[in-house]
Design a protein around this motif. Structure first.
Motif, PDB file in Angstrom:
ATOM      1  N   ARG A 124       0.850  -1.191   0.000  1.00 46.33           N
ATOM      2  CA  ARG A 124       0.000   0.000   0.000  1.00 46.33           C
ATOM      3  C   ARG A 124       0.883   1.237   0.000  1.00 46.33           C
ATOM      4  O   ARG A 124       1.808   1.364   0.812  1.00 46.33           O
ATOM      5  N   ASN A 125       0.594   2.142  -0.932  1.00 47.38           N
ATOM      6  CA  ASN A 125       1.300   3.415  -0.996  1.00 47.38           C
ATOM      7  C   ASN A 125       0.854   4.280   0.184  1.00 47.38           C
ATOM      8  O   ASN A 125      -0.327   4.589   0.326  1.00 47.38           O
ATOM      9  N   SER A 126       1.804   4.636   1.031  1.00 45.87           N
ATOM     10  CA  SER A 126       1.453   5.363   2.255  1.00 45.87           C
ATOM     11  C   SER A 126       0.892   6.751   1.964  1.00 45.87           C
ATOM     12  O   SER A 126       0.188   7.324   2.784  1.00 45.87           O
ATOM     13  N   ARG A 127       1.184   7.300   0.798  1.00 44.46           N
ATOM     14  CA  ARG A 127       0.685   8.633   0.454  1.00 44.46           C
ATOM     15  C   ARG A 127      -0.694   8.592  -0.178  1.00 44.46           C
ATOM     16  O   ARG A 127      -1.598   9.316   0.214  1.00 44.46           O
ATOM     17  N   SER A 128      -0.852   7.690  -1.169  1.00 45.57           N
ATOM     18  CA  SER A 128      -2.138   7.646  -1.889  1.00 45.57           C
ATOM     19  C   SER A 128      -3.123   6.654  -1.285  1.00 45.57           C
ATOM     20  O   SER A 128      -4.323   6.718  -1.541  1.00 45.57           O
ATOM     21  N   GLU A 164      -1.036  -2.058  -4.477  1.00 52.28           N
ATOM     22  CA  GLU A 164      -0.422  -2.560  -5.703  1.00 52.28           C
ATOM     23  C   GLU A 164       0.049  -4.000  -5.474  1.00 52.28           C
ATOM     24  O   GLU A 164       0.223  -4.430  -4.335  1.00 52.28           O
ATOM     25  N   MET A 195       6.827   1.741   1.407  1.00 55.17           N
ATOM     26  CA  MET A 195       5.531   1.113   1.162  1.00 55.17           C
ATOM     27  C   MET A 195       5.154   0.244   2.364  1.00 55.17           C
ATOM     28  O   MET A 195       6.011  -0.307   3.044  1.00 55.17           O
TER      29      MET A 195
END
Length: 724
Positions: A192-196, A200, A245
């Motif tokens: 998981r993208n910590s920003r968005s 993935e 991530m």
């Protein structure tokens, strides 16, 4: 009866094309359901391998080795047999089946049994072998079981030795789903993208060139060591691969692909180039099995099933670790107390040097009498390899002719052929480049031999050359003399240490002439049908065996002694099986000693009540093929390379040689007596197709281990100098 009289008495004319071994019209009709399914019978063989891994009486590292053998066997079964069935079903081709059922039903039965066996295999590791290894001081641990010091050490090892060779592959609009190579071990990773906040998917391949099990602390003693699976180590360092991530899920999976090779030989001008092209295509064969760890989430599984185009039936959910073939690495740990007792093969008594510190004169020994070899009890190196090396170095040797089906990477036999060619001898090597999974290696050997001046040929179009033959032509005082070797196993010094095989070394002129004719047929355009001490497929082998079976029937019907004894890896051929059924009905006792597939049903009243089927598995892989017929007191006994399968009898060049030395006939008889003895540990096949293991007597005492007994007997024979 003398050898010469035997040669005159039994020639190829006995097996002419117009031979009809049975009056089929007058024979009673055999029941329709008289065959066992060959694929399920093969799975039953692999179950017997698994039962060895489950046996607490065996040394624990040997049990680990049997777990690895089971896994490797099953991989090949899927890559070839299951893949072939699926391909023929999907393309609408006819699928031959000897059980009269729809191929799709056979495939369903295979899947059911394979699922059952893989689950049992995993349980054998988790519940039996792994605890036994731990008790012996070999502990396979998880990351959670390690302390901070061990984790720090492994983190350093990961950074130095593993991280640099890893290649994480993302899956997103810019990165399509990656190709997953067959039999590779992989980590599916969801991040998981910590920003968005977007999730993935990525795939990390576990490098196959690294050790599968990593020692936690190299300073630990080999008697008390801990090991961690490579994929476990990688899984606990995913943050290093995906910095920044969040690791949401990670699981292990493995794909098996169709890796069978098919070439239309009649349509190609260059067999090697066509095969090289097909080997490249093999890498991209369609998936036929997906193995996943039992903790895999449905989202990841759905993605894999969709991208790999796999059906639910082809998914195998198993506890970690997957691919227990990796246990081959652990099984090599240097703990003699956890292995079979070491044993060095002895030199055949007839081939031992006459004086200390001298090499034996193989030609002199063989010129005196035929030599029957039994590997690995007797050394392959001091017999077959020594024979070919001596031939290469002997100035009186004019020519060497050899078949090569499979050999080892550093084969002294290939080197001997090269040395012979470079010294000016005529050398012919028939290299079978279509030997499954050895194609690339055999192409390499073929080119190396050609560069050295060896005449290299590839056999006959449409046929694999599977026979194991070597012929040496030597100039002697009274003219040219033939020295021959006919074996049941490959010319491979490495596998000869674990494969049980027979071989005949002979200077018999008739055998030499037979081999000369056969080699001429294989390398040129000769069509020679007359062989006197050989039975050769595809033209005459089945026919010859059917006639020998019919002869036993006639003797039994006339009240004369009769008996048939056959040892093979597999027996599937319907014509041979039906002939054995009819022999049984005529009162002929039939003993079948089989390692793998058996489609014959023994013990059925009115069909096969006189047939017994036994299987022996153990330290060595039983690999020899023997065909013995009582023949009213004049035994006809053959050894060779052929199993009773359609491919061997119809699509391969195979050769059996008849043994004539009374001591050799007695040796073969003795081996059969022991194999069929109720006091010998073995598996018995019943009429339903179930294999029942007989390893202890009624009092619970272990039955005789035939292989151990043969080791002991061979050693005694060598020490006393007794010669066969």
């Amino acid at each position: 009866m003398t050898d010469a009289a035997l040669d005159e008495d039994r020639t190829a004319s006995d097996f002419d094309d117009d031979f009809e071994p049975f009056d089929i019209e007058g024979a009673p009709e055999l029941p329709a359901e008289r065959y066992l399914d060959r694929e399920l019978s093969w799975l039953a063989f692999n179950q017997r391998v698994l039962e060895l891994a489950e046996d607490p009486r065996l040394p624990v590292l040997e049990r680990a080795n049997f777990l690895a053998i089971f896994a490797s066997n099953l991989d090949e079964f899927f890559m070839v047999r299951v893949a072939g069935l699926k391909r023929r079903i999907n393309t609408g081709l006819a699928v031959p089946t000897n059980v009269g059922r729809a191929p799709i039903d056979v495939l369903s039965d295979i899947s059911r049994k394979a699922h059952e066996l893989q689950e049992r295999h995993a349980a054998a590791y988790q519940e039996l072998v792994k605890p036994a290894l731990a008790e012996a001081g070999i502990r396979i641990v998880t990351w959670a079981e390690l302390g901070e010091r061990e984790r720090e050490h492994l983190h350093g090892y990961f950074s130095r030795q593993i991280f640099p060779v890893l290649m994480p592959l993302a899956v997103d609009p810019a990165h399509p789903f990656p190709y997953i190579s067959g039999l590779s071990l992989n980590l599916s990773v969801r991040v998981r993208n910590s920003r968005s906040g977007r999730q993935e998917f990525a795939r990390v391949k576990v490098p196959q060139m690294l050790p599968r099990f990593v020692q936690v602390d190299p300073d630990e003693s080999i008697e008390d060591g801990r090991w961690i699976a490579l994929e476990e180590l990688i899984a606990n360092h995913l943050e290093d691969l995906f910095p920044g991530m969040e690791i949401v899920e990670h699981h292990v999976f493995r794909v098996t692909r169709n890796e069978d090779v098919e070439i239309e030989e009649d349509e190609t001008e260059n067999l090697i180039k066509a095969l090289e092209k097909e080997l490249l295509r093999r890498r991209f064969g369609p998936p036929i099995r997906l193995e996943i760890t039992d903790d895999m989430d449905e989202v990841t599984l759905g993605l894999l099933v969709r991208e790999l185009d796999i059906s639910d039936q082809e998914v195998y959910r198993l506890p970690a670790p997957l691919d227990l073939g990796g246990l081959f690495d652990l099984a090599r740990i240097d703990r003699p107390d956890l292995h079979y007792p070491p044993r060095v093969p002895t030199t055949n008594a007839l081939l031992q040097p006459t004086e200390p510190n001298l090499d034996a004169d193989i030609f002199k020994a063989v010129s005196r009498r035929d030599v029957l070899l039994h590997h690995p009890y007797e050394s392959f190196s001091t017999s077959v390899v020594a024979f070919l090396e001596q031939a290469a170095a002997d100035p009186d040797v004019l020519a060497i002719k050899q078949t090569l089906y499979r050999t080892s990477g550093d084969s002294p036999i290939v080197e001997a052929l090269i040395d012979a060619a470079e010294s000016g001898k005529q050398v012919l090597a028939l290299v079978e480049i279509k030997a499954r999974f050895d194609e690339a290696a055999n192409i390499t050997w073929a080119r190396k031999l050609e560069k050295a001046g060896v005449h290299v040929v590839y056999g006959l179009v449409g046929l694999k050359t599977h026979c194991k033959l070597a012929l040496v032509i030597r100039q002697e005082k009274d003219g040219l003399r033939h020295y021959s070797h006919i074996g049941t196993g490959n010319y491979n010094p490495k596998t000869s240490r674990i494969y049980e095989d027979l071989g005949l070394l002979t200077a018999d002129d008739q055998v030499g002439k037979d081999l000369t004719r056969l080699f001429n047929e294989l390398s040129g355009y000769a069509i020679e049908k007359k062989f006197k001490r050989l039975l050769v497929a595809p033209l005459h082998l089945r026919k010859g065996l059917l006639k020998l079976i019919a002869g036993e029937m006639r003797n039994a019907e006339a009240g004369r002694p009769a008996r048939i004894r056959i040892k093979v890896n597999s027996i599937v051929d319907e014509a041979i099986i039906d002939a054995l059924y009819r022999a049984s009905n005529a009162g002929v006792p039939v003993d079948i000693w089989v390692r793998g597939i058996c489609s014959l049903r023994p013990g059925i009243p009115g069909l096969s009540e006189n047939i017994r089927v036994r299987s022996i598995l153990g330290r060595y892989l039983e690999h020899s093929r023997v065909f013995s017929f009582h023949n009213d007191g004049d035994p006809q006994v053959y050894i060779g390379s052929a199993d009773m399968m359609h491919r061997n009898l119809d699509r391969r060049v195979e050769a059996l040689v008849r043994l004539v030395d009374p001591d050799h006939l007695a040796e073969i008889e003795s081996q059969f007596d022991q194999a069929m003895d109720e006091r010998t540990s073995s598996w018995w096949l019943d009429s339903s197709g179930e294999w029942i293991r007989h390893s202890v007597d009624e009092a619970g005492h272990p039955l005789d281990d035939m292989q151990a007994r043969l080791m002991q007997r061979t050693g005694q024979r060598t020490r006393t100098g007794k010669r066969r």
